[in-house]
Design an enzyme around this catalytic site. Structure first.
Site, mmCIF file in Angstrom:
data_model
loop_
_atom_site.group_PDB
_atom_site.id
_atom_site.type_symbol
_atom_site.label_atom_id
_atom_site.label_comp_id
_atom_site.label_asym_id
_atom_site.label_seq_id
_atom_site.Cartn_x
_atom_site.Cartn_y
_atom_site.Cartn_z
ATOM 1 N N SER A 198 0.746 -1.164 -0.069
ATOM 2 C CA SER A 198 0.164 0.058 0.022
ATOM 3 C C SER A 198 0.920 1.306 -0.033
ATOM 4 O O SER A 198 1.640 1.244 0.600
ATOM 5 C CB SER A 198 -0.893 0.023 1.202
ATOM 6 O OG SER A 198 -1.799 1.250 1.421
ATOM 7 N N SER B 105 -0.621 4.014 0.764
ATOM 8 C CA SER B 105 -1.454 5.105 1.586
ATOM 9 C C SER B 105 -0.343 5.564 2.797
ATOM 10 O O SER B 105 -0.644 7.043 3.125
ATOM 11 C CB SER B 105 -2.612 4.363 2.238
ATOM 12 O OG SER B 105 -3.429 4.096 1.237
ATOM 13 N N LYS C 34 -13.828 -3.969 2.912
ATOM 14 C CA LYS C 34 -14.721 -2.971 2.887
ATOM 15 C C LYS C 34 -16.147 -3.226 3.039
ATOM 16 O O LYS C 34 -16.939 -2.348 3.769
ATOM 17 C CB LYS C 34 -14.676 -2.410 1.169
ATOM 18 C CG LYS C 34 -13.220 -1.648 0.983
ATOM 19 C CD LYS C 34 -13.294 -0.955 -0.523
ATOM 20 C CE LYS C 34 -12.105 -0.147 -0.548
ATOM 21 N NZ LYS C 34 -12.013 0.439 -2.110
ATOM 22 N N GLY D 71 -18.351 -4.687 -9.982
ATOM 23 C CA GLY D 71 -17.798 -5.339 -8.747
ATOM 24 C C GLY D 71 -18.025 -4.004 -7.949
ATOM 25 O O GLY D 71 -18.558 -3.129 -8.075
ATOM 26 N N THR E 240 -20.268 -10.946 -17.042
ATOM 27 C CA THR E 240 -21.560 -11.370 -16.840
ATOM 28 C C THR E 240 -22.655 -10.396 -16.960
ATOM 29 O O THR E 240 -22.584 -9.417 -16.174
ATOM 30 C CB THR E 240 -21.684 -12.015 -15.538
ATOM 31 O OG1 THR E 240 -20.495 -13.079 -15.260
ATOM 32 C CG2 THR E 240 -22.793 -12.973 -14.946
ATOM 33 N N LYS F 176 -24.989 -9.427 -14.132
ATOM 34 C CA LYS F 176 -24.637 -8.617 -12.978
ATOM 35 C C LYS F 176 -24.590 -7.133 -13.235
ATOM 36 O O LYS F 176 -24.736 -6.478 -12.349
ATOM 37 C CB LYS F 176 -22.868 -9.047 -12.573
ATOM 38 C CG LYS F 176 -23.010 -10.393 -11.742
ATOM 39 C CD LYS F 176 -21.427 -10.417 -11.228
ATOM 40 C CE LYS F 176 -21.197 -9.450 -10.175
ATOM 41 N NZ LYS F 176 -19.815 -9.649 -9.639
ATOM 42 N N MET G 152 -8.723 2.691 -13.213
ATOM 43 C CA MET G 152 -8.622 2.645 -11.749
ATOM 44 C C MET G 152 -7.162 2.019 -11.375
ATOM 45 O O MET G 152 -6.772 2.098 -10.213
ATOM 46 C CB MET G 152 -9.728 1.899 -11.203
ATOM 47 C CG MET G 152 -11.076 2.706 -11.403
ATOM 48 S SD MET G 152 -12.338 2.030 -10.190
ATOM 49 C CE MET G 152 -13.817 2.827 -10.766
#
Length: 271
Positions: A16, A18, A67, A130, A154, A157, A215
Site C-alpha cells: 500500500s 497510503s 470494505k 464489482g 456476466t 451482474k 482505476m
C-alpha cells in the site's frame, strides 16, 4: 502528548502507498499524526479494528478484502456509504461510536476533473460490476452525464447493478458483446490490468477525443491505456484517484484539506 494514530487495513497490505501519501499530507498540513499499514486477519476484521481503537487509534482506511466487513461493523454510515454498500474510511467518534464513509467515488470524480475531463453531458461507460464500480456510481451520476452504462463479462451482474443504482433507468447495463456506439469517457473498474488482460472491447468504443481511465496504475501504461492510445484516446491511470480519495479521508479525520497536486507529482516520480 503522543501523535494521533491512523492506519490502512488490508490483506495483503504491504504494497500500500497510503502510508506514504498520508505522511506527505501530514507534513504539508502540519498535522501531528502517524499512519501505518496493518494486515488484518481475513476472518476477524472487527477484532483488528477494535484492537486498534483500544490502543488509541483514531481512524482508518480500509482496502480489499475488508470494505464490506467495515460496512457491517460501522455504527453510523454516511449516505454515500449506505448507497455503495461498502466503506473505505472509518472514524472513531468522541462518543465512542464508529463512523464510516466511502471516498472512492469522490476521488475518481476529482481526479477526472483535475485532468480537465467534462462529465456533464458526457456518455460514460464503466467496465466491471464489482465493488469498485458500485462505489463510484453516485458521484458520477451527480455530475449529470447524458448516459451511464455498465458493461461486464456476466451481463446479468451489470444489469442488476444498474437497476440498483438507478431504479428510474438513468443507468443501464449489459455484456461486452452488446456494446454499441462511442463513449466520451470509458472507465476500467476491473482489475484485469493487474494481470495484463484487456476486456473484449470493440475498436469503435472511444469517441473522438475520448478519455480512457484505468482505476489501476503502474510505472508504465497499463494494457487498457495502451489500447486507448492505439485507438486515439487520452489515457489516465488511477494514481490520482488513490490520492484524491486519500485526501477526502484525511479531511474527514483532520478537517484540513491537503493540496493533492504536489503529492501526485511526488508519487509519480516514485513509481
Amino acid at each position: 502528548m503522543s501523535d494521533d494514530r491512523y492506519c490502512v487495513f488490508g490483506n495483503p497490505v504491504a504494497h500500500s502507498r497510503s502510508p506514504r501519501i498520508h505522511a506527505l499530507f501530514a507534513e504539508q498540513c502540519g498535522q501531528a499524526m502517524t499512519y501505518e499499514a496493518i494486515e488484518a486477519p481475513r476472518e476477524d476484521f472487527a477484532g483488528a479494528w477494535h484492537a486498534f481503537v483500544a490502543a488509541g487509534g483514531c481512524g482508518a482506511n480500509v482496502t480489499v478484502p475488508f470494505k464490506e466487513d467495515a460496512f457491517r461493523l460501522a455504527d453510523v454510515l454516511s449516505q454515500r456509504a449506505r448507497r455503495a454498500g461498502a466503506v473505505n474510511t472509518l472514524v472513531r467518534g468522541r462518543d465512542g461510536r464508529t463512523y464510516a464513509d466511502t471516498t472512492d467515488g469522490v476521488g475518481l470524480v476529482r481526479d477526472l476533473e483535475a485532468h480537465g475531463v467534462t462529465l456533464e453531458g458526457a456518455r460514460i461507460l464503466i467496465l466491471g460490476a464489482g465493488g469498485a464500480v458500485r462505489g463510484v456510481l453516485d458521484p458520477l451520476l451527480a455530475k449529470a452525464p447524458s448516459c451511464l452504462h455498465i458493461a461486464n463479462r456476466t451481463a446479468s451482474k451489470a444489469v442488476r447493478l444498474a437497476e440498483e443504482a438507478s431504479p428510474e433507468g438513468r443507468v443501464t447495463g449489459g455484456g461486452y458483446s452488446e456494446l454499441d456506439g462511442a463513449f466520451d469517457v470509458v472507465i476500467n473498474g476491473t482489475s484485469a490490468s493487474l494481470g495484463g488482460e484487456l476486456p473484449p472491447l470493440p475498436d469503435t468504443l472511444l469517441a473522438a477525443d475520448g478519455v480512457a481511465y484505468d482505476m489501476m496504475y503502474a510505472a508504465e501504461p497499463t494494457v487498457f491505456l495502451q489500447w486507448a492510445a492505439a485507438h486515439g484516446g487520452r489515457g489516465i491511470d488511477g494514481l490520482g484517484m488513490l490520492i484524491e480519495q486519500a485526501a477526502e479521508s484525511f479531511f474527514l479525520w483532520r478537517q484540513v484539506r491537503p493540496d493533492t497536486a504536489p503529492v501526485r507529482e511526488t508519487l509519480r516520480r516514485e513509481l
